[in-house]
Every structure is written in structure tokens, then in C-alpha cells.
Enzyme design. Structure first.
Site, PDB file in Angstrom:
ATOM      1  N   SER A 180      44.822  43.504 -16.736  1.00  0.00           N
ATOM      2  CA  SER A 180      45.121  42.107 -17.048  1.00  0.00           C
ATOM      3  C   SER A 180      46.528  41.993 -17.628  1.00  0.00           C
ATOM      4  O   SER A 180      47.204  43.009 -17.849  1.00  0.00           O
ATOM      5  CB  SER A 180      44.076  41.523 -18.019  1.00  0.00           C
ATOM      6  OG  SER A 180      44.285  42.035 -19.308  1.00  0.00           O
ATOM      7  N   GLY A 181      46.949  40.755 -17.845  1.00  0.00           N
ATOM      8  CA  GLY A 181      48.197  40.499 -18.561  1.00  0.00           C
ATOM      9  C   GLY A 181      49.431  41.154 -17.964  1.00  0.00           C
ATOM     10  O   GLY A 181      49.669  41.130 -16.761  1.00  0.00           O
TER      11      GLY A 181
ATOM     12  N   TYR B 146      49.950  46.049 -36.901  1.00  0.00           N
ATOM     13  CA  TYR B 146      50.295  46.005 -35.468  1.00  0.00           C
ATOM     14  C   TYR B 146      51.785  46.297 -35.292  1.00  0.00           C
ATOM     15  O   TYR B 146      52.177  47.111 -34.441  1.00  0.00           O
ATOM     16  CB  TYR B 146      49.942  44.629 -34.914  1.00  0.00           C
ATOM     17  CG  TYR B 146      50.405  44.373 -33.496  1.00  0.00           C
ATOM     18  CD1 TYR B 146      49.754  44.966 -32.412  1.00  0.00           C
ATOM     19  CD2 TYR B 146      51.491  43.534 -33.234  1.00  0.00           C
ATOM     20  CE1 TYR B 146      50.176  44.720 -31.104  1.00  0.00           C
ATOM     21  CE2 TYR B 146      51.917  43.288 -31.934  1.00  0.00           C
ATOM     22  CZ  TYR B 146      51.268  43.883 -30.875  1.00  0.00           C
ATOM     23  OH  TYR B 146      51.686  43.638 -29.588  1.00  0.00           O
TER      24      TYR B 146
HETATM   25  N1  LIG Z   1      51.161  39.132 -24.649  1.00  0.00           N
HETATM   26  C1  LIG Z   1      52.049  39.190 -25.614  1.00  0.00           C
HETATM   27  O1  LIG Z   1      52.495  38.168 -26.145  1.00  0.00           O
HETATM   28  C2  LIG Z   1      52.573  40.525 -26.054  1.00  0.00           C
HETATM   29  C3  LIG Z   1      53.716  40.542 -26.875  1.00  0.00           C
HETATM   30  C4  LIG Z   1      54.223  41.777 -27.286  1.00  0.00           C
HETATM   31  C5  LIG Z   1      53.599  42.942 -26.908  1.00  0.00           C
HETATM   32  N2  LIG Z   1      52.473  42.893 -26.126  1.00  0.00           N
HETATM   33  C6  LIG Z   1      51.871  44.161 -25.746  1.00  0.00           C
HETATM   34  O2  LIG Z   1      51.757  44.192 -24.338  1.00  0.00           O
HETATM   35  C7  LIG Z   1      50.669  45.035 -23.958  1.00  0.00           C
HETATM   36  C8  LIG Z   1      49.795  44.268 -22.989  1.00  0.00           C
HETATM   37  O3  LIG Z   1      49.363  43.080 -23.611  1.00  0.00           O
HETATM   38  P1  LIG Z   1      48.749  41.867 -22.784  1.00  0.00           P
HETATM   39  O4  LIG Z   1      49.185  40.622 -23.470  1.00  0.00           O
HETATM   40  O5  LIG Z   1      49.010  42.052 -21.341  1.00  0.00           O
HETATM   41  O6  LIG Z   1      47.210  42.084 -23.139  1.00  0.00           O
HETATM   42  P2  LIG Z   1      45.896  41.978 -22.283  1.00  0.00           P
HETATM   43  O7  LIG Z   1      45.994  40.899 -21.259  1.00  0.00           O
HETATM   44  O8  LIG Z   1      44.799  41.960 -23.289  1.00  0.00           O
HETATM   45  O9  LIG Z   1      45.870  43.357 -21.502  1.00  0.00           O
HETATM   46  C9  LIG Z   1      45.665  44.560 -22.178  1.00  0.00           C
HETATM   47  C10 LIG Z   1      45.300  45.609 -21.151  1.00  0.00           C
HETATM   48  O10 LIG Z   1      45.115  46.844 -21.837  1.00  0.00           O
HETATM   49  C11 LIG Z   1      43.766  47.288 -21.630  1.00  0.00           C
HETATM   50  N3  LIG Z   1      43.356  47.960 -22.838  1.00  0.00           N
HETATM   51  C12 LIG Z   1      43.152  47.447 -24.069  1.00  0.00           C
HETATM   52  N4  LIG Z   1      42.790  48.415 -24.923  1.00  0.00           N
HETATM   53  C13 LIG Z   1      42.772  49.561 -24.213  1.00  0.00           C
HETATM   54  C14 LIG Z   1      42.467  50.900 -24.517  1.00  0.00           C
HETATM   55  N5  LIG Z   1      42.075  51.286 -25.733  1.00  0.00           N
HETATM   56  N6  LIG Z   1      42.570  51.824 -23.529  1.00  0.00           N
HETATM   57  C15 LIG Z   1      42.940  51.473 -22.285  1.00  0.00           C
HETATM   58  N7  LIG Z   1      43.214  50.230 -21.924  1.00  0.00           N
HETATM   59  C16 LIG Z   1      43.130  49.280 -22.884  1.00  0.00           C
HETATM   60  C17 LIG Z   1      42.974  46.038 -21.271  1.00  0.00           C
HETATM   61  O11 LIG Z   1      41.799  46.293 -20.516  1.00  0.00           O
HETATM   62  P3  LIG Z   1      40.368  46.522 -21.268  1.00  0.00           P
HETATM   63  O12 LIG Z   1      40.280  45.501 -22.345  1.00  0.00           O
HETATM   64  O13 LIG Z   1      39.353  46.392 -20.189  1.00  0.00           O
HETATM   65  O14 LIG Z   1      40.456  47.905 -21.799  1.00  0.00           O
HETATM   66  C18 LIG Z   1      44.012  45.315 -20.415  1.00  0.00           C
HETATM   67  O15 LIG Z   1      44.089  45.869 -19.125  1.00  0.00           O
HETATM   68  C19 LIG Z   1      49.988  45.447 -25.247  1.00  0.00           C
HETATM   69  O16 LIG Z   1      50.458  46.723 -25.614  1.00  0.00           O
HETATM   70  C20 LIG Z   1      50.466  44.398 -26.248  1.00  0.00           C
HETATM   71  O17 LIG Z   1      50.460  44.894 -27.567  1.00  0.00           O
HETATM   72  C21 LIG Z   1      51.955  41.714 -25.692  1.00  0.00           C
END
Ligand SMILES: NC(=O)c1ccc[n+]([C@@H]2O[C@H](COP(=O)([O-])OP(=O)(O)OC[C@H]3O[C@@H](n4cnc5c(N)ncnc54)[C@H](OP(=O)(O)O)[C@@H]3O)[C@@H](O)[C@H]2O)c1
Length: 247
Positions: free
Chosen positions: A16-17, A150
Site C-alpha cells: 500500500s501507500g 517515531y
Molecule cells: N505517508 C506519509 O505521510 C509518510 C511520511 C513520512 C514517512 N513515511 C514513511 O513511509 C513508509 C510508508 O508509509 P505509507 O504512508 O506508505 O504507509 P502505509 O500505506 O501504511 O504502507 C505501509 C506498508 O508497510 C507494510 N508494513 C507495515 N509494517 C510492516 C512490517 N512490520 N513488516 C513489513 N511490512 C510492514 C504495510 O503492509 P502490512 O500492514 O500488511 O504489513 C504496507 O505495505 C513508512 O516507513 C512511513 O513511516 C510516510
């Protein structure tokens, strides 16, 4: 002919994401892409949207057993890796006063320890000229309420980016990070009550120099650039934050 034909890519947290958007960009460009996540159903749904050529592996970044198994499966399925996007991560918004040891450990384990050992275990499979991209966050340079642990996990990752870049340089492997600001992936809604999530989205939008959140596709393009085109760049962190960390 696709821009990424013949390239093998591994994306942790690709269901996702940001990970999903990157998987789609690279798979559409002809790359062979393997994505991970903890949930089989979510991975299956992602594969349905991405096309059957995409490989999926259930793997929890918090589990050393899973990280070791992932390396074995990548070796079997892809042989070697041209781009490794270490992106799986969790967000927990907890004020400093009420932070618990369990949540602190979860954040540091999933967001820092997991990525570190993922790179270590997959490093033997990285081809000469390949690269690693790690997902940090704009909060590693900003003080934001309820995000101190975080932010620390992501600051650890930013620091590792430099050290790993130095250690993998002799193998001709580049290591860089992307530092997203608020991107509209729904991660906030999944990590806190809806009302609090909406409040945070409103605050982040109002505080953004561009007065908007970013889109996952805007991040995917930056990952692809660092992974394949930024051939004179290593140890760096690339902000994708609408100017939040700079203006
Ligand atoms: N969106 C933002 O605003 C933002 C900003 C700064 C940084 N980030 C970083 O960007 C990254 C992706 O975020 P996102 O917004 O795309 O989040 P997201 O849509 O929740 O996607 C997270 C992905 O990681 C997987 N995941 C979560 N925990 C995991 C684990 N322990 N082992 C393996 N896979 C795992 C999830 O699948 P499952 O839940 O099925 O495991 C999903 O595929 C993260 O590292 C987040 O901290 C996001």
C-alpha cells in the site's frame, strides 16, 4: 521497450501507500518487482492491481526469521537485485508523557532495526551498480508533538544511510534515503482515531509551504530517480515534503 526492463526490484511494505505506488511505477516500466508486507490478503489485493508478474512475500520487518527467509526467497525468485526499496514502517503518535516501552520498541524495531538487517541480509544479492533507497521522514529534522519516538527511529535510519553508503561503496552499491513530508496514503488514519487523524492532516496541510499533502506518485518518481538515475549520489537524503524541511 520499458525503461526498467530487465531490472529486479525488492520493495518492503509494497502492498500500500508509497511502496505500492513505487511498485506500480517500476512494474509498469518493465521491472520485475517483489513486494512484502505482513498481510497475505493485502498483498494479494496489491498483486491484483499491479498484475500477476509482481511477486509477493509475507514478511514482517520486525522478525529476524522473516528477514532471513526474505533473503532466501529473493535469491530463489530474482537471483540478484538492482534496486532495494526499504520502505516498510509504522507510525505511532504518542505524547512523550504517555509513551510506553512496548510502543517505543515497536517503532525502533520496525523502522530502524528491521531496515538495517534487511539491507544486511540482502546485500549479497545486490548487483554491481545497484542501489538501496530507505524511507526516512521529514520529522527526523523537525520537532513535532507526539512523534518523538517515531522521529528518533527515522533519524536512526537517516544516520544508517550514511554508514551503509560508505560500507557498500566498494561493491559499487549506492545507498540513499527519501524523506517524505505528509503524503496522502491514509497512514495517519490507520494509526490514530479518525478525528485526531483529520486534525493532524489539517495542521500538516496548513503548515506546508505548498499548502497541500503530497501524492504517493510524487514519492515513487523520486525513488525511481534515486534508484536508477542518481548515479553520482550516495549517502544522501532527498526531501519530498513540499518544502517543509527547507522553507
Ligand atoms: N505517508 C506519509 O505521510 C509518510 C511520511 C513520512 C514517512 N513515511 C514513511 O513511509 C513508509 C510508508 O508509509 P505509507 O504512508 O506508505 O504507509 P502505509 O500505506 O501504511 O504502507 C505501509 C506498508 O508497510 C507494510 N508494513 C507495515 N509494517 C510492516 C512490517 N512490520 N513488516 C513489513 N511490512 C510492514 C504495510 O503492509 P502490512 O500492514 O500488511 O504489513 C504496507 O505495505 C513508512 O516507513 C512511513 O513511516 C510516510
Amino acid at each position: 521497450m520499458g525503461k526498467y526492463d530487465g531490472k529486479s526490484v525488492v520493495i518492503t511494505g509494497g502492498s500500500s501507500g508509497l511502496g505500492f505506488a513505487t511498485a506500480r511505477l517500476l512494474a509498469d516500466g518493465g521491472a520485475k518487482v517483489l513486494i512484502t508486507g505482513r498481510t497475505r490478503a493485502t498483498l494479494d489485493a496489491a498483486r491484483e492491481r499491479l498484475g500477476n508478474g509482481v511477486l509477493t512475500v509475507v514478511s514482517d520487518a520486525a522478525s529476524m526469521t522473516d528477514v532471513n527467509d526474505l533473503a532466501d526467497q529473493v535469491k530463489t525468485e530474482l537471483g540478484q537485485v538492482d534496486a532495494l526499496f526499504v520502505n516498510a514502517g509504522v507510525t505511532r503518535t504518542v505524547p512523550f508523557e504517555s509513551m510506553t516501552e512496548d510502543v517505543y520498541d515497536e517503532l525502533l524495531t520496525v523502522n530502524a532495526k528491521g531496515p538495517y538487517f534487511t539491507v544486511q541480509k540482502l546485500a549479497p544479492l545486490l548487483s554491481s551498480g545497484s542501489s538501496v533507497v530507505l524511507t526516512t521522514s521529514v520529522v527526523n529534522v523537525l520537532g513535532m508533538p507526539a512523534l518523538s519516538a517515531y522521529a528518533a527511529s527515522k533519524a536512526a535510519l537517516r544516520s544508517m544511510t550514511r554508514g551503509l553508503a560508505r560500507e557498500l561503496l566498494p561493491r559499487n552499491v549506492r545507498v540513499n534515503a527519501i524523506s517524505p513530508g505528509p503524503i496522502d496514503t491514509g497512514i495517519l488514519a490507520r494509526s490514530m482515531p479518525a478525528e485526531a487523524a483529520q486534525q493532524m492532516v489539517d495542521e500538516l496541510t496548513a503548515g506546508s509551504p505548498m499548502l497541500r499533502m503530497g501524492e504517493p506518485d510524487e514519492v515513487a518518481k523520486a525513488v525511481a530517480f534515486l534508484a536508477f538515475e542518481a548515479t553520482y549520489t550516495t549517502g544522501a537524503e532527498f526531501p519530498i515534503d513540499g518544502g517543509a524541511s527547507q522553507l
